[in-house]
Write a protein that holds these residues in place. Structure first.
Motif, PDB file in Angstrom:
ATOM      1  N   ARG A 123       2.597  -2.512   3.109  1.00 40.11           N
ATOM      2  CA  ARG A 123       3.199  -1.629   4.102  1.00 40.11           C
ATOM      3  C   ARG A 123       4.640  -1.348   3.725  1.00 40.11           C
ATOM      4  N   LEU A 124       5.139  -0.214   4.172  1.00 42.03           N
ATOM      5  CA  LEU A 124       6.544   0.132   3.969  1.00 42.03           C
ATOM      6  C   LEU A 124       7.096   0.626   5.296  1.00 42.03           C
ATOM      7  N   GLY A 125       8.137  -0.043   5.789  1.00 39.55           N
ATOM      8  CA  GLY A 125       8.722   0.346   7.073  1.00 39.55           C
ATOM      9  C   GLY A 125      10.070   1.008   6.884  1.00 39.55           C
ATOM     10  N   ARG A 126      10.462   1.776   7.893  1.00 38.15           N
ATOM     11  CA  ARG A 126      11.790   2.384   7.888  1.00 38.15           C
ATOM     12  C   ARG A 126      12.838   1.263   7.821  1.00 38.15           C
ATOM     13  N   GLY A 127      13.827   1.413   6.961  1.00 39.69           N
ATOM     14  CA  GLY A 127      14.876   0.394   6.836  1.00 39.69           C
ATOM     15  C   GLY A 127      14.557  -0.708   5.831  1.00 39.69           C
ATOM     16  N   ASP A 128      13.325  -0.720   5.324  1.00 39.22           N
ATOM     17  CA  ASP A 128      12.954  -1.769   4.353  1.00 39.22           C
ATOM     18  C   ASP A 128      13.753  -1.645   3.046  1.00 39.22           C
ATOM     19  N   VAL A 129      13.963  -2.816   2.437  1.00 35.11           N
ATOM     20  CA  VAL A 129      14.564  -2.825   1.104  1.00 35.11           C
ATOM     21  C   VAL A 129      13.422  -3.011   0.110  1.00 35.11           C
ATOM     22  N   VAL A 130      13.389  -2.135  -0.891  1.00 30.68           N
ATOM     23  CA  VAL A 130      12.317  -2.223  -1.893  1.00 30.68           C
ATOM     24  C   VAL A 130      12.934  -2.395  -3.267  1.00 30.68           C
ATOM     25  N   LEU A 131      12.153  -2.913  -4.179  1.00 27.30           N
ATOM     26  CA  LEU A 131      12.606  -3.032  -5.565  1.00 27.30           C
ATOM     27  C   LEU A 131      12.003  -1.882  -6.360  1.00 27.30           C
ATOM     28  N   ASN A 132      12.886  -1.123  -7.019  1.00 25.02           N
ATOM     29  CA  ASN A 132      12.390  -0.128  -7.963  1.00 25.02           C
ATOM     30  C   ASN A 132      12.216  -0.870  -9.288  1.00 25.02           C
ATOM     31  N   THR A 133      10.965  -1.178  -9.622  1.00 22.69           N
ATOM     32  CA  THR A 133      10.738  -2.013 -10.810  1.00 22.69           C
ATOM     33  C   THR A 133      11.014  -1.224 -12.093  1.00 22.69           C
ATOM     34  N   THR A 155      13.738   0.693 -12.501  1.00 26.48           N
ATOM     35  CA  THR A 155      15.187   0.634 -12.779  1.00 26.48           C
ATOM     36  C   THR A 155      15.713  -0.791 -12.629  1.00 26.48           C
ATOM     37  N   GLY A 156      14.954  -1.648 -11.950  1.00 30.16           N
ATOM     38  CA  GLY A 156      15.408  -3.009 -11.685  1.00 30.16           C
ATOM     39  C   GLY A 156      16.358  -3.093 -10.499  1.00 30.16           C
ATOM     40  N   LYS A 157      16.580  -1.967  -9.797  1.00 32.68           N
ATOM     41  CA  LYS A 157      17.512  -1.960  -8.661  1.00 32.68           C
ATOM     42  C   LYS A 157      16.758  -2.005  -7.340  1.00 32.68           C
ATOM     43  N   THR A 158      17.420  -2.606  -6.323  1.00 31.50           N
ATOM     44  CA  THR A 158      16.833  -2.527  -4.987  1.00 31.50           C
ATOM     45  C   THR A 158      17.406  -1.308  -4.279  1.00 31.50           C
ATOM     46  N   HIS A 203       8.412   6.404 -11.121  1.00 30.49           N
ATOM     47  CA  HIS A 203       8.890   5.038 -10.855  1.00 30.49           C
ATOM     48  C   HIS A 203       7.968   4.293  -9.884  1.00 30.49           C
ATOM     49  N   THR A 204       7.982   2.968 -10.027  1.00 32.23           N
ATOM     50  CA  THR A 204       7.230   2.116  -9.100  1.00 32.23           C
ATOM     51  C   THR A 204       8.188   1.480  -8.110  1.00 32.23           C
ATOM     52  N   LEU A 205       7.809   1.459  -6.858  1.00 30.51           N
ATOM     53  CA  LEU A 205       8.549   0.721  -5.833  1.00 30.51           C
ATOM     54  C   LEU A 205       7.683  -0.459  -5.429  1.00 30.51           C
ATOM     55  N   SER A 206       8.309  -1.630  -5.277  1.00 31.10           N
ATOM     56  CA  SER A 206       7.481  -2.762  -4.880  1.00 31.10           C
ATOM     57  C   SER A 206       8.246  -3.734  -4.000  1.00 31.10           C
ATOM     58  N   ASP A 207       7.498  -4.652  -3.455  1.00 31.80           N
ATOM     59  CA  ASP A 207       8.041  -5.762  -2.685  1.00 31.80           C
ATOM     60  C   ASP A 207       8.959  -6.554  -3.637  1.00 31.80           C
ATOM     61  N   PRO A 208      10.251  -6.777  -3.270  1.00 31.13           N
ATOM     62  CA  PRO A 208      11.149  -7.492  -4.188  1.00 31.13           C
ATOM     63  C   PRO A 208      10.606  -8.865  -4.607  1.00 31.13           C
ATOM     64  N   ASP A 209       9.780  -9.481  -3.752  1.00 31.49           N
ATOM     65  CA  ASP A 209       9.226 -10.796  -4.102  1.00 31.49           C
ATOM     66  C   ASP A 209       7.953 -10.707  -4.944  1.00 31.49           C
ATOM     67  N   HIS A 210       7.404  -9.510  -5.055  1.00 34.38           N
ATOM     68  CA  HIS A 210       6.155  -9.332  -5.829  1.00 34.38           C
ATOM     69  C   HIS A 210       6.269  -8.088  -6.702  1.00 34.38           C
TER      70      HIS A 210
END
Ligand code: GDP
Length: 414
Positions: free
Chosen positions: A329-339, A341-344, A382-389
């Motif tokens: 899931r992706l919620g408004r305000g969430d922080v995601v990792l752009n795998t 670029t390596g940036k959140t 680009h891929t966006l993912s859960d920073p922990d996964h």
């Protein structure tokens, strides 16, 4: 216009189809898309392609060239099912974009010109759709034109594309007299109004002159469909009647397995055939969770969040990153990792993009296609993912249809 969606959309699985419309240039992709927007209530005025008002053509350069260059997504609803229409470029120069859009959609409508039939670009796109194992429905368009012939195009598809075609309809009348279809499942005729282009079809008995042909065509459809289902095949072999729901479910299995391609007849320009096409999209193209990715489980909201950015469009909402959510899931305000670029990055808003409005969403879930605003450094691919996964979606394997999925009978009565 911006509205906030009120209903909870977080139940998975939902009635959702992510589909693309694929065609050789000029076969009628834009006109068919326009009519889909019209019948789904998104566009109450029928814009003709030649006056440059087609709603999928955002870019003035595109309108001028009459080629849809940009891939974006438009959300509509048909009989309780959400359809996300992914715009796929038709021109040979944009094969990278075609590839990318084929990755994010689950099924496709392939539009054929009823006169020209299988054209070079249809063939190229068809092979690409084969590569990505995209389940398909054929819409044989322009049947009102002089020289158009539904059956010839079906034969051409079989010969040139090497595909088994299962017509769901046969046309009533030809060229200037093309006025309806016989639906082979219900064995009822659907006739469009000669004068009022926007009027819905009316049902009628199968014309006597077409009855025998319809019976033969239905037998061929039933034969192809029942091969997909052991119980249906047994019933067929025993000479029993196959219920329409069972037949529909078997056709769906065949489409998901790539065993055959259903074909429908129409003229988008004359508003003929588009409502049955929408019904077929809902009935036969897969929902996101009918598709297995990564060779494992179907996409699930319970997985860690992962999404692919497939298009960035800048307009007065800012830079909108169109994403396909593959897991979680992706919620408004969430922080995601752009795998990539390596940036959140932080998501500020989520939008469902309709032809004439944006609807704000609180959350996206696996299977969704929508626009994300607030991402500063995210580009197409680009891929966006859960920073922990962290995952990289470029490595997603070719999707496999899940053909053991239980098929729910249609809710609405026929
Ligand atoms: P695209 O390049 O595949 O998007 O094709 P368009 O939708 O732009 O259609 C190309 C041309 O064919 C336009 O002039 C349309 O008005 C025309 N056209 C589209 N569908 C039909 C149809 O069903 N019948 C006829 N006669 N013309 C059509």
């Amino acid at each position: 216009m911006t509205k906030t969606s009120s209903s909870s959309r977080n139940n998975v699985p939902r009635q959702l189809r992510n589909l693309g419309v694929i065609a050789h240039v000029d076969a009628g992709k834009t006109t068919t898309t326009e009519r889909i927007l019209f019948y789904t209530g998104e566009s109450h005025r029928i814009g003709e392609v030649h006056d440059g008002t087609a709603q999928m053509d955002f870019d003035p350069q595109e309108q001028k060239r009459g080629i849809t260059i940009n891939s974006a997504a438009v959300t509509v609803h048909w009989k309780g099912t959400q359809l996300n229409l992914i715009d796929t470029p038709g021109h040979i120069d944009f094969n990278i974009e075609v590839n990318r859009s084929l990755r994010v959609l689950d099924g496709a409508v392939v539009v054929f010109d009823g006169v020209a039939g299988v054209e070079p670009q249809t063939e190229t796109n068809w092979r690409l759709a084969d590569k990505y194992r995209v389940p398909r429905i054929a819409f044989i368009n322009k049947l009102d034109r002089v020289g158009a012939d539904f059956h010839r195009v079906v034969t051409m598809m079989e010969e040139r594309l090497g595909v088994r075609v299962a017509p769901l309809q046969i046309p009533i009348g030809a060229e200037g007299d093309f006025r309806g279809v016989v639906d082979l499942l219900s064995m009822r005729a659907r006739i469009w109004d000669r004068d009022d282009a926007s009027a819905p079809y009316r049902e009628a008995d199968v014309p006597a002159a077409l009855f025998e042909q319809a019976v033969r065509s239905r037998a061929r459809l039933v034969e192809a469909a029942v091969e997909q289902d052991e119980a249906a095949l047994q019933a067929y072999v025993n000479g029993e009647d196959i219920a329409v729901d069972v037949l529909r479910a078997a056709i769906r299995k065949g489409v998901l397995a790539g065993a055959f391609v259903p074909a429908l007849a129409g003229s988008a320009f004359k508003n003929r055939g588009v409502e049955p096409l929408l019904d077929a999209v809902v009935d036969y193209l897969p929902a996101p969770d009918d598709i297995v990715r990564d060779g494992g489980q179907p996409a699930s909201a319970a997985d860690p969040f992962a999404a692919l950015a497939f298009k960035v469009v800048t307009d007065d909402h800012g830079a909108k990153v169109f994403v396909r959510v593959y897991g979680g899931r992706l919620g408004r305000g969430d922080v995601v990792l752009n795998t990539s670029t390596g940036k959140t990055e932080r998501v500020s808003r989520l939008y469902e993009v309709h032809a004439d409005k944006h609807i704000e969403r609180d959350e996206l879930v696996a299977g969704d296609i929508a626009a994300v605003v607030g991402l500063k450094d995210t580009l197409t691919g680009h891929t966006l993912s859960d920073p922990d996964h962290p995952v990289v979606l470029e490595q997603i394997s070719v999707p496999e249809p899940v053909i053991h999925v239980a098929i729910e009978p249609k809710a609405s009565a026929d």
